[in-house]
Design an enzyme around this catalytic site. Structure first.
Site, PDB file in Angstrom:
ATOM      1  CD  GLU A 150      -9.152   4.021  -1.532  1.00  9.46           C
ATOM      2  OE1 GLU A 150      -9.997   3.621  -0.740  1.00  9.46           O
ATOM      3  OE2 GLU A 150      -8.338   4.935  -1.249  1.00  9.46           O
TER       4      GLU A 150
ATOM      5  CG  ASP B 186      -2.275   0.405   1.041  1.00 12.49           C
ATOM      6  OD1 ASP B 186      -2.469   1.523   0.531  1.00 12.49           O
ATOM      7  OD2 ASP B 186      -3.191  -0.368   1.370  1.00 12.49           O
TER       8      ASP B 186
ATOM      9  CG  ASP C  61      -4.931   5.362   1.054  1.00 10.10           C
ATOM     10  OD1 ASP C  61      -5.747   4.451   1.232  1.00 10.10           O
ATOM     11  OD2 ASP C  61      -4.939   6.428   1.716  1.00 10.10           O
TER      12      ASP C  61
ATOM     13  CG  HIS D  18      -9.165  -1.719   4.392  1.00  8.06           C
ATOM     14  ND1 HIS D  18      -8.956  -1.712   3.027  1.00  8.06           N
ATOM     15  CD2 HIS D  18      -8.714  -0.536   4.842  1.00  8.06           C
ATOM     16  CE1 HIS D  18      -8.393  -0.569   2.691  1.00  8.06           C
ATOM     17  NE2 HIS D  18      -8.235   0.168   3.768  1.00  8.06           N
ATOM     18  CG  ASP D  19     -11.704   1.542   3.466  1.00  2.56           C
ATOM     19  OD1 ASP D  19     -11.233   1.493   4.612  1.00  2.56           O
ATOM     20  OD2 ASP D  19     -11.050   1.927   2.479  1.00  2.56           O
TER      21      ASP D  19
HETATM   22  C1  GLC Z   1      -8.343   4.866   2.049  1.00  2.00           C
HETATM   23  C2  GLC Z   1      -8.163   3.611   2.864  1.00  2.00           C
HETATM   24  C3  GLC Z   1      -8.810   3.815   4.199  1.00  2.00           C
HETATM   25  C4  GLC Z   1      -8.102   4.951   4.900  1.00  2.00           C
HETATM   26  C5  GLC Z   1      -8.125   6.208   4.038  1.00  2.00           C
HETATM   27  C6  GLC Z   1      -7.143   7.216   4.538  1.00  2.00           C
HETATM   28  O1  GLC Z   1      -9.647   5.093   1.708  1.00  2.00           O
HETATM   29  O2  GLC Z   1      -8.675   2.513   2.178  1.00  2.00           O
HETATM   30  O3  GLC Z   1      -8.794   2.674   4.986  1.00  2.00           O
HETATM   31  O4  GLC Z   1      -8.722   5.208   6.125  1.00  2.00           O
HETATM   32  O5  GLC Z   1      -7.768   5.942   2.713  1.00  2.00           O
HETATM   33  O6  GLC Z   1      -5.842   6.810   4.274  1.00  2.00           O
END
Ligand code: GLC
Length: 537
Positions: A264, A99, A201, A324-325
């Site tokens: 992402e 990541d 991210d 994970h979100d």
């Molecule tokens: C992304 C990640 C998430 C995180 C956010 C801030 O959306 O997937 O888990 O909290 O970025 O880094």
């Protein structure tokens, strides 16, 4: 499949390292734990893993707040462990994607510690600092994803800084070229070590409109939506300038052989396409459209067909059903039987599927008692914790029925509670059950490895009279495979003979793992929640 890259033909398995396998019994998963489970991953047909952040971090957002981009948080191990992970994974022909969090750092990162010292500090401009409005208020109405304003007042230097997530995650300032240089150097560091790629991210948020205008109100906002959606993120997300940054990142990757850049990208299809660039940005901008869609066949068909229609030939598709979100799929749909259809869909569509750990055994969201909530958006916004909290999908992996499910040793307090059903729903038990989700998952990955058309073949939609049925072909010069998925609890008799002149097929796999299903294309019996994969002969 020789002409295809590894990231086109392999399933991407996401590991949330805190929750996968604890090797030192501190209740938190770690890198040696991942190494211990590589054989399992290999066994279930996984050839690439993406690991959420494991870097030094104050853990205000569980690792997405990084204080050292070139290190390993002691909770997860040491650099030697990571090197061993790379080695052991590669020995098993498993790729490692890590990541990259370039939008923001931790407020404890040395750059920010310097930046906040004074207005003339050389690092001041690494972050986004603004004066207050005349009335002392925030520079604009931008909201943090995790609750409240996206601006935090710094009393010492009398300015606000921007943070799109928690206040301990200040946003970096890409208008300062030095920032990008630092991040490119970090990318290079990990590539030189041998990682196979990055998942970037919040890639869309890195560039902000230079005038920092107010965001417009979202006319569709209701209380059922997270508070940050009250405004449309018009000026802080997906600004055209962001693509130049992504291109520079890609350039670093292209210095190395066969690495992958994944973004992402929570975007409409049109915006998503832009992140492929001219084959000089992301290899795979994540397609999250199956996450937001209602679990009904017409909506899903439309999502897939629209995507297939809009994607140019040189852009490789991606599908994601969980991370994970997001709510776990069985919880979102509210049906384990449909979760089987979901896995069948994900692993038979064209493109690279991403699987979230535990989906292969149908883990579900776990209700977290208030006193145990850890996730910052839920802690910051207790009234809407149920809407915004992400702990429920991050609970420890359920390996076996021993105390702590084989995740941690007996007596250890795990960082999040285990699912109550772990004694009956875990990897070991499912290995012994011939019709388990795990058995289905393994059969699906095996089929993908045996039939090139499932990996890299073309896709063709087969319209049927039944709106609850989604049928499609996957084909290449070697084989043609028909996939029929029933998204409802109704029984259907399907006649596909007009669409497919071939009369018969060979059953490759049924979602209930039974073998008796007829494969006569003029009269396919599709019972409730059934999915069939049939080779057309
Ligand atoms: C992304 C990640 C998430 C995180 C956010 C801030 O959306 O997937 O888990 O909290 O970025 O880094």
């Amino acid at each position: 499949m020789t002409n295809f890259k590894w990231w086109q033909t392999s399933i991407i398995y996401q590991i949330y390292p805190r929750s996968f396998q604890d090797s030192n019994n501190d209740g938190i998963g770690d890198i040696p734990g991942i190494i211990k489970r590589l054989d399992y991953l290999r066994e279930i047909g996984i050839k690439s893993i993406w690991i959420s952040p494991f870097y030094p971090s104050p853990m205000k957002d569980f690792g997405y707040d990084i204080s050292d981009y070139k290190g390993i948080h002691p909770i997860f191990g040491i650099m030697k462990d990571f090197d061993r992970l790379l080695d052991e994974a590669h020995k098993r022909d498993i790729k490692i994607i890590i990541d990259l969090v370039p939008n923001h750092t931790s407020d404890q990162h040395p750059w920010f510690l310097e930046s906040r010292k004074s207005k003339d500090n050389p690092y001041r401009d690494y972050y986004i600092w603004k004066d207050s409005k005349k009335n002392g208020k925030e520079p604009n109405n931008w909201l943090s994803y995790f609750g409240g304003s996206a601006w935090e007042w710094d009393r010492e230097t009398q300015q606000y800084y921007l943070h799109q997530f928690v206040k301990e995650q200040p946003d970096l300032n890409y208008a300062n070229p030095k920032v990008l240089k630092e991040i490119l150097d970090i990318i290079d560091f990990w590539l030189a070590k041998g990682v196979d790629g990055f998942r970037v991210d919040v890639i869309c948020n890195m560039w902000k409109h230079p005038d920092f205008p107010n965001n417009p109100k979202n006319p569709k906002w209701t209380k059922k939506l997270p508070p940050f959606e009250k405004y449309l993120m018009k000026y802080n997300v997906n600004q055209p300038e962001v693509h130049a940054i992504v291109r520079k990142m890609r350039k670093v990757l292209d210095k190395y052989k066969d690495r992958v850049l994944i973004g992402e990208t929570y975007l409409p299809y049109k915006g998503l396409l832009e992140f492929y660039g001219n084959n000089d940005e992301c290899h795979l901008p994540f397609n999250f459209h199956l996450l937001g869609v209602k679990w009904k066949a017409p909506a899903i068909k439309k999502k897939v067909n629209d995507y297939e229609k809009i994607l140019p030939e040189n852009c490789w598709p991606s599908y994601v059903l969980g991370n994970h979100d997001q709510k776990r799929i069985a919880t979102k749909i509210g049906s384990e039987k449909q979760a089987r259809i979901a896995n069948m869909l994900l692993l038979t569509l064209r493109g690279s599927p991403t699987v979230y750990y535990g989906e292969e055994i149908c883990m579900k969201n776990v209700k977290i008692p208030k006193s145990l909530i850890q996730d910052p958006p839920a802690l910051n916004q207790p009234d809407v914790a149920d809407i915004v909290g992400r702990d429920p999908e991050r609970t420890p992996m359920q390996w076996d029925d021993s105390p702590n499910a084989g995740f941690s040793a007996k007596g250890v307090k795990t960082w999040l509670p285990l699912a109550k059903d772990y004694k009956t729903n875990n990897v070991e038990i499912q290995k012994t059950q011939s019709n388990s989700m795990l058995a289905l998952f393994k059969s699906l990955t095996k089929l993908r490895s045996e039939y090139s058309c499932l990996n890299s073949g073309k896709y063709k939609y087969i319209p049927t009279a039944q709106k609850d049925i989604f049928a499609y072909l996957r084909y290449d010069k070697n084989n043609t495979i028909l996939v029929v998925l029933n998204f409802s609890q109704k029984f259907f008799k399907l006649d596909l003979s007009k669409k497919l002149p071939e009369k018969n097929g060979k059953l490759l796999l049924a979602s209930d793992l039974e073998e008796h299903h007829s494969t006569q294309l003029s009269s396919l019996n599709i019972k409730a929640h059934l999915g069939l994969i049939i080779e057309i002969e």
